[in-house]
Design a protein around this motif. Structure first.
Motif, PDB file in Angstrom:
ATOM      1  N   VAL A   1     -39.570  16.225  -3.365  1.00  0.00           N
ATOM      2  CA  VAL A   1     -40.157  16.568  -4.660  1.00  0.00           C
ATOM      3  C   VAL A   1     -41.672  16.621  -4.504  1.00  0.00           C
ATOM      4  O   VAL A   1     -42.249  15.771  -3.819  1.00  0.00           O
ATOM      5  CB  VAL A   1     -39.810  15.514  -5.737  1.00  0.00           C
ATOM      6  N   CYS A   2     -42.284  17.611  -5.112  1.00  0.00           N
ATOM      7  CA  CYS A   2     -43.749  17.662  -5.116  1.00  0.00           C
ATOM      8  C   CYS A   2     -44.256  16.952  -6.362  1.00  0.00           C
ATOM      9  O   CYS A   2     -43.882  17.302  -7.474  1.00  0.00           O
ATOM     10  CB  CYS A   2     -44.249  19.104  -5.098  1.00  0.00           C
ATOM     11  N   HIS A   3     -45.123  15.957  -6.175  1.00  0.00           N
ATOM     12  CA  HIS A   3     -45.635  15.195  -7.318  1.00  0.00           C
ATOM     13  C   HIS A   3     -46.612  15.993  -8.158  1.00  0.00           C
ATOM     14  O   HIS A   3     -46.964  15.606  -9.258  1.00  0.00           O
ATOM     15  CB  HIS A   3     -46.328  13.925  -6.831  1.00  0.00           C
ATOM     16  N   TYR A   4     -47.082  17.091  -7.604  1.00  0.00           N
ATOM     17  CA  TYR A   4     -48.092  17.853  -8.340  1.00  0.00           C
ATOM     18  C   TYR A   4     -47.494  18.950  -9.196  1.00  0.00           C
ATOM     19  O   TYR A   4     -47.970  19.235 -10.274  1.00  0.00           O
ATOM     20  CB  TYR A   4     -49.144  18.413  -7.384  1.00  0.00           C
ATOM     21  N   CYS A   5     -46.441  19.610  -8.693  1.00  0.00           N
ATOM     22  CA  CYS A   5     -45.897  20.718  -9.474  1.00  0.00           C
ATOM     23  C   CYS A   5     -44.421  20.522  -9.803  1.00  0.00           C
ATOM     24  O   CYS A   5     -43.838  21.311 -10.535  1.00  0.00           O
ATOM     25  CB  CYS A   5     -46.094  22.042  -8.742  1.00  0.00           C
ATOM     26  N   GLY A   6     -43.814  19.469  -9.274  1.00  0.00           N
ATOM     27  CA  GLY A   6     -42.421  19.203  -9.613  1.00  0.00           C
ATOM     28  C   GLY A   6     -41.408  20.010  -8.812  1.00  0.00           C
ATOM     29  O   GLY A   6     -40.200  19.877  -9.006  1.00  0.00           O
TER      30      GLY A   6
ATOM     31  N   MET B   1     -44.743  20.668   3.686  1.00  0.00           N
ATOM     32  CA  MET B   1     -45.629  20.820   2.531  1.00  0.00           C
ATOM     33  C   MET B   1     -44.931  21.556   1.394  1.00  0.00           C
ATOM     34  O   MET B   1     -43.990  22.306   1.601  1.00  0.00           O
ATOM     35  CB  MET B   1     -46.868  21.633   2.927  1.00  0.00           C
ATOM     36  N   CYS B   2     -45.479  21.372   0.181  1.00  0.00           N
ATOM     37  CA  CYS B   2     -44.988  22.108  -0.973  1.00  0.00           C
ATOM     38  C   CYS B   2     -45.363  23.575  -0.829  1.00  0.00           C
ATOM     39  O   CYS B   2     -46.423  23.896  -0.323  1.00  0.00           O
ATOM     40  CB  CYS B   2     -45.610  21.542  -2.240  1.00  0.00           C
ATOM     41  N   ARG B   3     -44.462  24.469  -1.273  1.00  0.00           N
ATOM     42  CA  ARG B   3     -44.791  25.880  -1.131  1.00  0.00           C
ATOM     43  C   ARG B   3     -45.830  26.330  -2.162  1.00  0.00           C
ATOM     44  O   ARG B   3     -46.442  27.373  -2.014  1.00  0.00           O
ATOM     45  CB  ARG B   3     -43.524  26.721  -1.276  1.00  0.00           C
ATOM     46  N   ASN B   4     -46.046  25.536  -3.227  1.00  0.00           N
ATOM     47  CA  ASN B   4     -47.025  25.915  -4.250  1.00  0.00           C
ATOM     48  C   ASN B   4     -48.363  25.202  -4.109  1.00  0.00           C
ATOM     49  O   ASN B   4     -49.332  25.582  -4.735  1.00  0.00           O
ATOM     50  CB  ASN B   4     -46.506  25.576  -5.648  1.00  0.00           C
ATOM     51  N   CYS B   5     -48.359  24.104  -3.365  1.00  0.00           N
ATOM     52  CA  CYS B   5     -49.543  23.249  -3.341  1.00  0.00           C
ATOM     53  C   CYS B   5     -49.886  22.895  -1.897  1.00  0.00           C
ATOM     54  O   CYS B   5     -49.013  22.843  -1.053  1.00  0.00           O
ATOM     55  CB  CYS B   5     -49.287  21.942  -4.092  1.00  0.00           C
ATOM     56  N   ALA B   6     -51.161  22.599  -1.659  1.00  0.00           N
ATOM     57  CA  ALA B   6     -51.534  22.093  -0.343  1.00  0.00           C
ATOM     58  C   ALA B   6     -51.313  20.579  -0.336  1.00  0.00           C
ATOM     59  O   ALA B   6     -52.238  19.801  -0.160  1.00  0.00           O
ATOM     60  CB  ALA B   6     -52.989  22.442  -0.055  1.00  0.00           C
TER      61      ALA B   6
HETATM   62 ZN    ZN Z   1     -46.246  21.442  -5.476  1.00  0.00          ZN
END
Ligand code: ZN
Ligand code: ADP
Length: 786
Positions: free
Chosen positions: A517-522, A499-504
């Motif tokens: 790459v996280c599509h939500y926060c980049g 998982m992204c460390r900034n987003c669920a």
């Molecule tokens: Zn993220």
């Protein structure tokens, strides 16, 4: 008028109101609503604002005076002022949010101090004007004393920081370049390209021309030398319709009999006309837009054509500019602020009569708007997901009704909402039932994937069809709504998902597995092969475009494929180069996300494949079936735009889903009827209004408490005030945390007759925070639809 009520450019949610200022004598008589001014605010500060109204009534409190009136160039047009009102009334925008929306860009106010010499002293004579630089020999205290003693007068002046730059343009000296083409040697490929590119264009910035034709300035200079072009410095640069013109005729062909009927029926509506043009892909909707725009411009009016995302539809702009042979203002998301300011000024002065743009083009300063066209009106991108949150179609309809502007919505698959407006008599329905070319609509077939081994992406029917196409030198477009290499990486033994460390949100796998790459926060991370919990190997789940491209290349080694996703379309040069190569046959197949579904028109594409339709159907909101229907129909429309009948193959794991019957039979009316029945029965828009309050906080507990407070407050409030609405307890959205922010949603379902009342209480509760419900970021999504 002696007083002005001013909207000031300050973020003042709780102070969301007008501020009254005195109009000093020197401005009296030439300040009225729409003029922009500078006013003092707070201690010694100044802000810009816009005059909303004026009055002679003396306020019963002390007021300050307006210090400066900005040039009339900056004043807002009547349509802009009306839009600001609508943004407030329909979407609860604050005054400031509405004000910023109609400005071409964020303009920073520049304060300039000047001194007038009133009495001669030292070397300075009375009557001189001094710049502070000229007074550097004096201390601040000495200057203050000179002001006090009446030698100097301090004067403030304001303007916006403005970076005007000049740009070199290539300007055509003759309208027709045919002779020039013959004169230039065939071998001079770049020069030939330049001449062909300029065939339907009068002028272009040199750099843009070079980019578009992959030529150098030297090539351009040689053609200038030869007398075909001249170079001119222009003090601004604006993006006119200098898109690639794809060998389209410069004259609009006459309307067909069916199109003629639609035109007549539209013009027969009582003004202001409002209609929905439901026409299959290729039936000539765009041809009709051009016809109606031409008519309006001929009588001196302005026309606005809105398209979902203009950077995806270069062909449309090219066609408009070629067939209307008029200057077109193009406004889209990626336009530079300086260009936008220039275009705005020319729209305001009436130099530009035709504007084609994405949704925000509706904010431009029109003075004579007579027609609004909204192409592909059902598109989701007409809804703004940032402040101010508005729905373009609704806003345009309200604007058109108030200012007596004609409006035409067009789509092959109009939204349920718009269909409803036809039902209640607000729009007249017009139809174009046949593709202009007479070619049959493509043949849509469903491919059952359940029988295939799991993990298969390309079924045999699809591969066979591709092969057959390639053998006939025909082209293919494939759709798959997943960027990157894989959707996520997972451990099969313990279930761990990276998982992204900034987003669920699970991180998307890119670069053949070498990157996350996280599509939500980049957020990006390097490869991770082993499960951090149990040290087992991680597996990729959910095949992405990258993998599909690889697989295709293995199967069809001698063919050329290109991948297109939203990231690529962001670079206009790269995107257009790919389309160019596809058009000319250097690429055999395009593989892309749904950005490819929009408006592209290639005659040689005879096969379209949808790799996984299931992705579309099960999105977590009530409008997902509608959107799936629209997308599948649109996608199928990309095939068979030439002479050969096209085919569309849709791969799915649920071949028996009722949606597919409607899609295959192109039974749009049947689909709409059924969808309306369901929504009416269950209580979804357009039969009820639906609002969602969205709460965001870094602190999970705080988000939850706030959500609870809002829910309880409105639950009681609706009962107490006898408002026909229901509020639901706070819920986590699909992804409960994004960019370190926890998110909650509180859903409101509101009977249509209570809509206005609920909007009002939400404005006081959520925007102005009158009841102390809010302590973090919080906003209302009006008419939520997914
Ligand atoms: Zn993220
Ligand atoms: P839509 O916008 O409904 O998809 P278009 O206006 O793009 O339809 O028309 C589809 C194709 O048919 C285009 O290539 C267009 O140039 C052509 N076409 C449409 N109307 C006419 C007409 N009256 N005469 C000649 N060609 C036409």
């Amino acid at each position: 008028m002696t007083y002005a009520n001013v909207i000031i450019n300050l973020k003042t949610r709780q102070l969301d109101k007008l501020f009254t200022y005195f109009i000093p004598p020197q401005f009296r008589g030439n300040i009225s609503s729409g003029h922009r001014v500078v006013v003092p605010f707070g201690r010694g500060g100044y802000v810009d604002g816009v005059v909303w109204s004026t009055t002679d009534r003396t306020p019963d409190f002390k007021v300050k005076a307006i210090v400066e009136k900005l040039p009339d160039d900056y004043a807002l047009s009547a349509s802009q002022r009306l839009i600001m009102q609508l943004l407030r009334r329909l979407y609860m925008a604050t005054y400031q949010e509405a004000y910023l929306a109609v400005l071409p860009s964020v303009q920073k106010l520049d304060k300039n101090v000047q001194y007038n010499v009133l009495k001669t002293f030292d070397d300075w004579r009375a009557g001189q004007q001094l710049d502070p630089l000229q007074l550097t020999g004096y201390s601040a205290q000495q200057i203050a004393e000179k002001v006090k003693s009446g030698h100097l007068q301090k004067r403030l002046s304001f303007d916006f920081k403005h970076h005007k730059k000049t740009v070199e343009w290539v300007v055509k000296r003759y309208g027709d370049l045919t002779a020039a083409l013959q004169q230039v040697a065939k071998r001079a490929v770049k020069k030939q390209r330049i001449l062909r590119h300029m065939a339907y264009i009068d002028a272009l910035p040199t750099t843009d021309l070079c980019k578009a034709t992959r030529a150098t300035r030297r090539d351009v200079l040689a053609l200038v030398e030869a007398g075909f072009f001249e170079l001119k410095e222009r003090d601004w640069q604006y993006q006119t319709a200098h898109w690639q013109v794809l060998d389209k005729p410069a004259v609009a062909p006459p309307l067909s009999a069916e199109q003629e009927v639609v035109k007549r029926d539209f013009l027969a509506i009582d003004a202001p006309r409002a209609a929905l043009l439901n026409g299959v892909t290729g039936s000539g909707k765009t041809r009709l837009y051009i016809e109606l725009v031409k008519r309006v411009v001929a009588s001196g009016g302005q026309a606005l054509v809105l398209v979902p995302e203009i950077s995806l539809t270069p062909q449309l702009v090219a066609r408009f500019s070629a067939q209307l042979s008029a200057e077109i203002g193009v406004i889209h998301t990626y336009i530079k602020p300086a260009d936008k300011i220039a275009i705005y000024q020319r729209i305001k002065s009436g130099d530009i009569k035709i504007v084609i743009g994405a949704r925000s083009a509706i904010f431009a300063p029109f003075n004579d708007l007579a027609l609004i066209v909204i192409d592909e009106e059902h598109e989701y991108s007409y809804k703004s997901e940032t402040i101010p949150r508005y729905h373009t179609v609704e806003l345009a309809l309200a604007l058109a009704a108030k200012l007596s502007i004609d409006i035409l919505l067009g789509s092959a698959t109009p939204s349920i909402k718009t269909n409803h407006l036809v039902d209640v008599g607000r729009l007249k329905a017009l139809y174009l039932k046949r593709a202009f070319s007479g070619s049959e609509l493509s043949d849509i077939q469903i491919v059952d994937m359940t029988a295939l081994p799991s993990g298969t992406v390309l079924s045999t029917p699809l591969c066979d069809a591709m092969k057959a196409c390639f053998e006939k030198s025909e082209q293919v477009i494939l759709f798959h709504n997943r960027k990157g290499f894989a959707r996520m990486r997972q451990c099969r033994s313990c279930g761990y998902v990276h998982m992204c460390r900034n987003c669920a949100v699970p991180m998307t796998v890119y670069d053949g597995g070498r990157q996350f790459v996280c599509h939500y926060c980049g957020y990006r991370e390097p490869e991770l092969a082993q499960c951090p919990i149990c040290a087992e190997r991680l597996f990729d789940v959910g095949i992405g475009l990258e993998q599909i491209a690889g697989e295709l290349q293995r199967r069809f080694a001698e063919r050329t494929f290109a991948v297109i996703d939203a990231d690529i379309t962001r670079s206009q040069t790269r995107y257009r180069a790919i389309l160019d190569d596809f058009e000319s046959g250097r690429i055999d197949a395009l593989i892309g996300t749904q950005v490819l579904a929009k408006g592209l028109d290639f005659a040689n594409v005879t096969l379209v494949g949808v790799l996984l339709a299931d992705q579309l159907i099960h999105m977590p909101d009530y409008a997902s079936t509608e959107r799936a229907y629209q997308l599948l129909t649109q996608v199928a429309g990309r095939a068979g735009r030439g002479i050969v009948r096209g085919r569309a193959l849709i791969q799915t794991y649920q071949p028996e889903h009722p949606l597919f019957d409607y899609v295959i039979n192109r039974d749009f009316a049947g689909f709409v009827k059924e969808e309306k029945r369901v929504r009416d029965a269950v209580g979804y828009p357009p039969y009820v209004a639906m609002f969602v309050v969205k709460v965001q906080s870094e602190d999970e507990l705080k988000a939850y408490e706030q959500g609870r407070r809002i829910y309880e407050f409105y639950d009681k409030n609706f009962i107490k005030n006898d408002i026909d609405a229901k509020v639901y307890p706070p819920l986590q959205p699909y992804y409960g945390k994004v960019r370190q922010q926890y998110r909650l949603q509180i859903v409101f379902k509101v009977a249509l007759r209570s809509r206005a009342a609920v909007l009002k209480t939400l404005y006081y509760g959520i925007v102005k925070n009158k009841y102390n419900l809010i302590d973090s970021t919080c906003w209302v999504d009006v008419d939520f639809d997914g």
